[in-house]
Design a protein around this motif. Structure first.
Motif, PDB file in Angstrom:
ATOM      1  N   ARG A  16       0.834  -1.213   0.000  1.00  0.00           N
ATOM      2  CA  ARG A  16       0.000   0.000   0.000  1.00  0.00           C
ATOM      3  C   ARG A  16       0.865   1.258   0.000  1.00  0.00           C
ATOM      4  O   ARG A  16       0.610   2.211  -0.737  1.00  0.00           O
ATOM      5  CB  ARG A  16      -0.933   0.006   1.209  1.00  0.00           C
ATOM      6  CG  ARG A  16      -2.164  -0.848   1.050  1.00  0.00           C
ATOM      7  CD  ARG A  16      -3.177  -0.600   2.158  1.00  0.00           C
ATOM      8  NE  ARG A  16      -2.641  -0.840   3.497  1.00  0.00           N
ATOM      9  CZ  ARG A  16      -2.591  -2.033   4.092  1.00  0.00           C
ATOM     10  NH1 ARG A  16      -3.056  -3.092   3.465  1.00  0.00           N
ATOM     11  NH2 ARG A  16      -2.105  -2.159   5.303  1.00  0.00           N
ATOM     12  N   SER A  17       1.907   1.242   0.804  1.00  0.00           N
ATOM     13  CA  SER A  17       2.804   2.390   0.888  1.00  0.00           C
ATOM     14  C   SER A  17       3.496   2.640  -0.453  1.00  0.00           C
ATOM     15  O   SER A  17       3.610   3.779  -0.908  1.00  0.00           O
ATOM     16  CB  SER A  17       3.834   2.158   1.991  1.00  0.00           C
ATOM     17  OG  SER A  17       4.774   3.189   2.010  1.00  0.00           O
ATOM     18  N   THR A  19       2.419   1.735  -3.419  1.00  0.00           N
ATOM     19  CA  THR A  19       1.412   2.188  -4.381  1.00  0.00           C
ATOM     20  C   THR A  19       1.112   3.674  -4.198  1.00  0.00           C
ATOM     21  O   THR A  19       0.929   4.400  -5.171  1.00  0.00           O
ATOM     22  CB  THR A  19       0.127   1.358  -4.238  1.00  0.00           C
ATOM     23  OG1 THR A  19       0.459  -0.022  -4.408  1.00  0.00           O
ATOM     24  CG2 THR A  19      -0.905   1.749  -5.266  1.00  0.00           C
ATOM     25  N   GLU A  20       1.108   4.130  -2.968  1.00  0.00           N
ATOM     26  CA  GLU A  20       0.839   5.548  -2.707  1.00  0.00           C
ATOM     27  C   GLU A  20       2.013   6.436  -3.077  1.00  0.00           C
ATOM     28  O   GLU A  20       1.841   7.512  -3.632  1.00  0.00           O
ATOM     29  CB  GLU A  20       0.493   5.749  -1.228  1.00  0.00           C
ATOM     30  CG  GLU A  20      -0.830   5.150  -0.820  1.00  0.00           C
ATOM     31  CD  GLU A  20      -1.017   5.170   0.686  1.00  0.00           C
ATOM     32  OE1 GLU A  20      -0.149   5.714   1.400  1.00  0.00           O
ATOM     33  OE2 GLU A  20      -2.031   4.633   1.156  1.00  0.00           O
ATOM     34  N   THR A  21       3.228   5.998  -2.754  1.00  0.00           N
ATOM     35  CA  THR A  21       4.400   6.854  -2.969  1.00  0.00           C
ATOM     36  C   THR A  21       4.933   6.791  -4.391  1.00  0.00           C
ATOM     37  O   THR A  21       5.410   7.794  -4.909  1.00  0.00           O
ATOM     38  CB  THR A  21       5.539   6.489  -1.994  1.00  0.00           C
ATOM     39  OG1 THR A  21       5.882   5.118  -2.184  1.00  0.00           O
ATOM     40  CG2 THR A  21       5.129   6.746  -0.569  1.00  0.00           C
ATOM     41  N   PRO A  23       3.423   5.035  -7.716  1.00  0.00           N
ATOM     42  CA  PRO A  23       2.503   4.152  -8.428  1.00  0.00           C
ATOM     43  C   PRO A  23       3.109   3.557  -9.701  1.00  0.00           C
ATOM     44  O   PRO A  23       2.782   2.436 -10.079  1.00  0.00           O
ATOM     45  CB  PRO A  23       1.304   5.043  -8.746  1.00  0.00           C
ATOM     46  CG  PRO A  23       1.750   6.430  -8.517  1.00  0.00           C
ATOM     47  CD  PRO A  23       2.920   6.388  -7.612  1.00  0.00           C
TER      48      PRO A  23
END
Length: 93
Positions: A16-17, A19-21, A23
Motif C-alpha cells: 500500500r505504501s 502504491t501511494e508513494t 505508483p
C-alpha cells in the motif's frame, strides 16, 4: 512455505505504501514476470543456433569470396546473442 499473519500484514502495508508513494514502480513490479527455466533454455538454444548459423554463413561467404555474405554472417553470429543479452539486462532494470 506459508507466511505468518503478521508477515502478511507487513507485506500488505509495504505494498500500500509503495502504491501511494510510487505508483509507476508499483505498476512495473506488478507486471514483472519471473524468468522460467524454459524461457532461459529457449533463449540459450536460439543464441547458440543463431551464432552457429552466422559462423557457417560467414565462413561460406569467405570461401566464395563474397564480403557481403561474410558481413551478414558476422552480424548474425554476434548480433542475435548480443540482442538476447541486452533484452535480459533491460528486463532486470
Amino acid at each position: 512455505m506459508t507466511l505468518r499473519d503478521d508477515e502478511l500484514r507487513s507485506l500488505a502495508q509495504i505494498e500500500r505504501s509503495l502504491t501511494e508513494t510510487d505508483p509507476r514502480l508499483a505498476r512495473r513490479l506488478a507486471e514483472l514476470r519471473p524468468l522460467t527455466l524454459g524461457t532461459v533454455l529457449a533463449m540459450l538454444a536460439g543464441c547458440v543456433a543463431m551464432h552457429a548459423s552466422g559462423i557457417v554463413i560467414a565462413v561460406s561467404g569467405a570461401e566464395i569470396g563474397s564480403p557481403v555474405t561474410v558481413v551478414i554472417g558476422a552480424a548474425l553470429a554476434t548480433g542475435f546473442p548480443a540482442l538476447a543479452v541486452w533484452h535480459l539486462w533491460w528486463r532486470r532494470r
